[in-house]
Design an enzyme around this catalytic site. Structure first.
Site, PDB file in Angstrom:
ATOM      1  N   GLU A 124      61.838  44.989 -41.708  1.00  0.00           N
ATOM      2  CA  GLU A 124      61.151  43.707 -41.919  1.00  0.00           C
ATOM      3  C   GLU A 124      59.709  43.918 -42.385  1.00  0.00           C
ATOM      4  O   GLU A 124      59.205  43.163 -43.222  1.00  0.00           O
ATOM      5  CB  GLU A 124      61.178  42.880 -40.628  1.00  0.00           C
ATOM      6  CG  GLU A 124      62.569  42.530 -40.122  1.00  0.00           C
ATOM      7  CD  GLU A 124      63.406  41.782 -41.136  1.00  0.00           C
ATOM      8  OE1 GLU A 124      62.829  41.063 -41.984  1.00  0.00           O
ATOM      9  OE2 GLU A 124      64.641  41.917 -41.099  1.00  0.00           O
ATOM     10  N   ASP A 192      65.319  49.068 -47.041  1.00  0.00           N
ATOM     11  CA  ASP A 192      65.967  50.164 -46.313  1.00  0.00           C
ATOM     12  C   ASP A 192      65.275  51.493 -46.596  1.00  0.00           C
ATOM     13  O   ASP A 192      64.965  52.269 -45.684  1.00  0.00           O
ATOM     14  CB  ASP A 192      67.442  50.280 -46.727  1.00  0.00           C
ATOM     15  CG  ASP A 192      68.314  49.217 -46.092  1.00  0.00           C
ATOM     16  OD1 ASP A 192      67.838  48.535 -45.178  1.00  0.00           O
ATOM     17  OD2 ASP A 192      69.476  49.082 -46.519  1.00  0.00           O
TER      18      ASP A 192
END
Length: 472
Positions: A124, A192
């Protein structure tokens, strides 16, 4: 106060964990950084009023500390990050404008270890530093005018409750608005990649990401509806393999378990999930069967459960033993304070917390617990002084304002009490009610002309804030 891998949650005057990392520089976008922060602040105020935001100093301190360890390893950090918790069993997390990262309590409870939890936060953080929302808006602006105001309601709902949010979006301009919530697969791959790097550099196990994805895959097979995290984060099967191969590029030794993480898990179950009688049975069984990662976390959960069930002597016995071996642990000090309040042992709690606060005056767990005990002991002036100093450093702390309001009420200071209540309403974007409170305060000001002038000025500030909210 610090978090040590495998260690406890400690009060430490020399720790600077909440200081901001060095701010980086990024390219401009369709939304300026100033406007992004303005929108983020507006969304956060609405979330406080419409979503089950947890105002728990211990969990706040834990998640902010964990998040800051990750932010310190990130590039292109443009503003201070705010990590907060929602009381929801969903396995979900989300990021939005201005460095805000929300974490559902179900994510902590279902994560197997701290590295899994940290992997989601790192992901995040990467969405924020890469400005994925702003970039998607910039793309859509090429074919349609930017309508921030029309997006706010859908974004807000989708972040706090993905199912409700998606329904709201479907009822409106679905195609354009859904892009503001669902990151593209390219965004997800970028988050990611960067997230796993941040995770490893911060000292966590980079395999936490693939471990978490595997947990999601297992749990999603048992549900008829998509899981919350999967609704807001598209995840093809290849994502687990990609995360595992990326993690393999980092040479990381064995990462010890974190006591603080397991204490947080115990707190979430005992305080926010099940009823006290169930929790007493659950933690007692775990202790009887040696079914725990840390015995202290199970004992702490049992103490919280006894406290909730008004079995104060049992709770006190457990906490006394835990504090004897770990006297600076904030999780234990918090329960110690609650027991002292319930049993009216105010002096004992005040003495213990005062010595801790003297060494760490910025720590919200210590300050707010001490203020609460002082109010219960009717030492209102001391509580007011302590809370006013704390709010200079933490001006958006809802619990501090609530306690300050109680202190002014107890001390029969209606002028100040109404002013503080106005600030509470402003924190949830209820500006008309905030103005009403200030008008009540104005009536109590009497002949205090300077105070009246300050109140009028604050009313104008609230009106300006309300107008900015309308024009977003």
């Amino acid at each position: 106060m610090s978090i040590l891998l495998g260690g406890g949650f400690y009060a430490d005057a020399n720790n600077k964990k909440n200081e901001l990392p060095e701010i980086g520089v990024v390219a401009s976008s369709a939304i300026s950084l100033d406007k992004e922060m303005l929108i983020g602040d507006a969304l956060m105020r609405q979330l406080r009023s419409q979503a089950p935001v947890i105002n728990d100093p211990l969990l706040d301190e834990y998640i902010q500390d964990l998040g800051n360890r990750l932010v310190a390893q990130a590039d292109d950090v443009k503003f201070p990050f705010t990590f907060f918790l929602l009381n929801s069993p969903d396995i979900n997390a989300f990021a939005f404008f201005g460095g805000h990262v929300g974490v559902h309590s179900g994510l902590i409870f279902n994560a197997k270890n701290e590295s899994e939890l940290a992997s989601v936060l790192a992901h995040e953080v990467s969405h924020v530093t890469q400005r994925h929302i702003a970039r998607s808006i910039e793309e859509r602006q090429k074919s349609a005018p930017l309508q921030i105001a029309s997006m706010l309601g859908g974004i807000l709902l989708a972040m706090a409750n993905p199912e409700a949010g998606m329904a709201a979006i479907s009822a409106g301009s679905a195609a354009s608005q859904q892009a503001s919530i669902n990151y593209t697969r390219q965004n997800e791959k970028e988050a990611d990649r960067i997230g796993i790097r941040i995770l490893a550099q911060a000292g966590f196990d980079p395999n936490g990401a693939s471990g978490f994805f595997s947990t999601l895959t297992e749990k999603s097979r048992l549900k008829s509806a998509p899981m919350a995290f999967l609704m807001t984060h598209p995840m093809p099967e290849s994502r687990v393999a990609d995360a595992r191969s990326r993690a393999a590029t980092y040479n990381v030794g064995t990462i010890p378990e974190s006591l603080s993480f397991h204490l947080a898990k115990s707190r979430i179950l005992a305080r926010y999930y099940a009823k006290p009688d169930y929790n007493i049975e659950y933690f007692s069984a775990a202790l009887a069967k040696d079914s725990y990662v840390f015995k202290q976390a199970a004992e702490y959960g049992l103490a919280l459960s006894y406290l909730a069930n008004k079995q104060y002597s049992q709770a006190q016995s457990l906490i006394a033993n835990l504090l004897e071996s770990d006297p600076d642990n904030l999780f234990y000090l918090d329960v110690f304070t609650d027991i002292a309040i319930e049993t009216k042992q105010f002096e004992s709690a005040i003495n213990r917390l005062s010595s801790q606060t003297a060494h760490n005056p910025r720590n919200q767990v210590l300050v707010l617990n001490l203020a609460n005990v002082l109010i219960k002991d009717k030492q209102y002036a001391k509580a007011v002084s302590l809370l006013k100093d704390f709010l200079l450093l933490k001006p958006n702390n809802m619990l501090a304002y609530d306690l300050l309001s109680d202190a002014y009420l107890g001390g029969q200071q209606p002028l100040e009490m109404h002013q503080v209540k106005a600030e509470v309403f402003a924190l949830v974007a209820a500006y008309p009610r905030a103005i009403d409170e200030l008008q009540s305060a104005y009536n109590y000001a009497g002949e205090k002309q300077l105070e009246k002038q300050r109140i009028r000025a604050r009313i104008e500030q609230f009106r300006d804030a309300q107008e900015k909210l309308r024009t977003l």
